[in-house]
Design an enzyme around this catalytic site. Structure first.
Site, PDB file in Angstrom:
ATOM      1  N   ALA A  42       0.809  -1.221   0.000  1.00 32.55           N
ATOM      2  CA  ALA A  42       0.000   0.000   0.000  1.00 32.55           C
ATOM      3  C   ALA A  42       0.845   1.275   0.000  1.00 32.55           C
ATOM      4  O   ALA A  42       0.448   2.292  -0.570  1.00 32.55           O
ATOM      5  CB  ALA A  42      -0.930   0.004   1.211  1.00 32.55           C
ATOM      6  N   THR A  46       0.199   5.219  -1.468  1.00 25.44           N
ATOM      7  CA  THR A  46      -0.165   6.325  -0.568  1.00 25.44           C
ATOM      8  C   THR A  46       0.469   7.629  -1.037  1.00 25.44           C
ATOM      9  O   THR A  46      -0.118   8.696  -0.852  1.00 25.44           O
ATOM     10  CB  THR A  46       0.258   6.041   0.888  1.00 25.44           C
ATOM     11  N   ARG A  54      -4.754  -0.230   5.846  1.00 27.62           N
ATOM     12  CA  ARG A  54      -4.534  -0.699   7.218  1.00 27.62           C
ATOM     13  C   ARG A  54      -3.847   0.316   8.124  1.00 27.62           C
ATOM     14  O   ARG A  54      -3.534   0.004   9.260  1.00 27.62           O
ATOM     15  CB  ARG A  54      -3.725  -2.000   7.191  1.00 27.62           C
ATOM     16  N   HIS A 139      -3.903  -9.069  -5.572  1.00 24.18           N
ATOM     17  CA  HIS A 139      -5.275  -8.861  -5.100  1.00 24.18           C
ATOM     18  C   HIS A 139      -6.214  -8.387  -6.200  1.00 24.18           C
ATOM     19  O   HIS A 139      -7.290  -7.875  -5.926  1.00 24.18           O
ATOM     20  CB  HIS A 139      -5.276  -7.876  -3.919  1.00 24.18           C
ATOM     21  N   CYS A 150     -22.174 -14.024 -18.021  1.00 21.14           N
ATOM     22  CA  CYS A 150     -21.608 -14.366 -19.334  1.00 21.14           C
ATOM     23  C   CYS A 150     -20.126 -14.045 -19.445  1.00 21.14           C
ATOM     24  O   CYS A 150     -19.506 -14.275 -20.482  1.00 21.14           O
ATOM     25  CB  CYS A 150     -22.379 -13.650 -20.444  1.00 21.14           C
ATOM     26  N   CYS A 170     -26.460  -8.482 -20.767  1.00 27.50           N
ATOM     27  CA  CYS A 170     -27.245  -9.726 -20.648  1.00 27.50           C
ATOM     28  C   CYS A 170     -28.109  -9.712 -19.395  1.00 27.50           C
ATOM     29  O   CYS A 170     -28.877 -10.642 -19.165  1.00 27.50           O
ATOM     30  CB  CYS A 170     -26.327 -10.949 -20.639  1.00 27.50           C
TER      31      CYS A 170
HETATM   32 ZN   LIG Z   1     -23.370 -10.763 -19.140  1.00 29.48          ZN
END
Ligand SMILES: [Zn+2]
Length: 258
Positions: A42, A46, A54, A139, A150, A170
Site C-alpha cells: 500500500a 499512498t 490498514r 489482489h 456471461c 445480458c
Molecule cells: Zn453478461
C-alpha cells in the site's frame, strides 16, 4: 535467502549509515542488477494520495454501517450487492489518481530491460498507468470487471459511473476482478510471482509491513544476491535484507537516474 552476497551485506552495515549513503548503495545495487523484481504494498500508492487500508487513519479505521472488512467480503458481495457497490464506488475508485515517481521509475527500469516484474498488493492499476507491462496483481484490479453470468469484460469507468449495481447487457451482475475476503488468490498470478522472485538478482520489497500473507511467504522464494527493504517502519524481515531503508519511497526512487 541463504546465499546473500556477503561482500555487499558486510559493506552495508545495516542501520549505521546515513539515509543518503543507503540511497547511494541502493542506486549501485540497481545499476549492477539485470533482473530486478519489485514487490510493493500500500505504501507505493499512498504517495499518490490513495489511502492505506490498514494504516491508523486508513480505510479500515473509518466508521461505516458495516466494518469495511465485512463489506469487502465475498459473502457480503453476494448478499448485499447494493451496499457493497455504494462503498466500493465511494472508496475504491482509483481512476482520479496519478502514478507517482516510484511507479514511473519502475516502468522506466522495465523499459530499459533491467526490471523483469512488478508484484503488487494494490488494486489501483497505477503501475500500468505509469507504463509497466509485467505487473502481477496479487489482489486483482479495479480496472477489470466481468459479468458473473456471461463473463463479458467491463472497464472501471463503466462500473464507477454506473447507477446502483452495475449490470451487463445480458442482465447479469458485474463483479470487479478484485480478491475479496474469503476468496483465494489467482493461482496463475501466484505462480508467476514465485517464478519472477526465484529468477531475480535483486528483490526490492517496498511499502509493505510484510504482515499479510502471501507477501511474507513469497519472499522466501528469493535466491538472488540482494534483498532491499524500503519501508517507513521496521519489518520482521529486516534481518534478511542486504539493505534496509526507512524512508519515503518517493525520496529513494527519485534519486534513481534512468
Ligand atoms: Zn453478461
Amino acid at each position: 535467502m541463504s546465499n546473500i552476497n556477503l561482500t555487499n551485506a558486510s559493506t552495508v552495515q545495516k542501520n549505521e549509515k546515513s539515509i543518503e549513503n543507503k540511497i547511494q548503495l541502493f542506486k549501485q545495487l540497481v545499476d549492477e542488477s539485470s533482473s530486478i523484481v519489485f514487490f510493493g504494498g500500500a505504501g507505493v500508492s499512498t504517495e499518490s494520495g490513495i489511502p492505506d487500508f490498514r494504516s491508523k487513519d486508513g480505510l479500515y479505521n473509518q466508521q461505516y454501517k458495516y466494518p469495511p472488512e465485512e463489506i469487502l467480503s465475498h459473502t457480503f458481495f453476494l448478499n448485499n450487492t447494493d451496499e457493497f457497490y455504494k462503498f466500493y464506488k465511494a472508496k475504491m475508485n482509483s481512476l482520479k489518481y496519478e502514478p507517482n515517481i516510484t511507479h514511473i521509475k519502475l516502468a522506466e527500469l522495465e523499459n530499459r530491460g533491467k526490471l523483469s516484474a512488478v508484484i503488487t498488493q494494490n488494486i489501483d492499476g497505477l503501475h500500468q498507468k505509469a507504463g509497466s507491462k509485467v505487473v502481477y496483481e496479487l489482489h486483482g484490479s479495479v480496472l477489470r470487471n466481468y459479468c458473473m453470468n456471461c463473463n463479458k469484460f467491463y472497464d472501471a469507468e463503466y462500473v464507477f459511473s454506473s447507477n446502483g449495481i452495475p449490470k451487463c447487457t445480458c442482465g447479469g451482475i458485474i463483479k470487479p476482478d478484485v480478491v475479496l475476503y474469503e476468496e483465494g488468490l489467482n493461482q496463475d498470478t501466484l505462480i508467476n510471482s514465485v517464478k519472477a522472485i526465484e529468477n531475480a538478482d535483486l528483490l526490492i520489497v517496498a511499502g509493505t509491513s510484510l504482515t499479510v500473507q502471501p507477501a511474507s511467504g513469497l519472499i522466501n522464494y528469493f535466491r538472488g544476491r540482494n534483498l532491499v527493504l524500503i519501508n517507513r517502519d521496521a519489518t520482521l524481515y529486516d534481518y534478511k535484507a542486504s539493505l534496509v531503508i526507512n524512508e519515503s519511497l518517493g525520496k529513494v526512487f527519485g534519486e534513481i537516474l534512468i
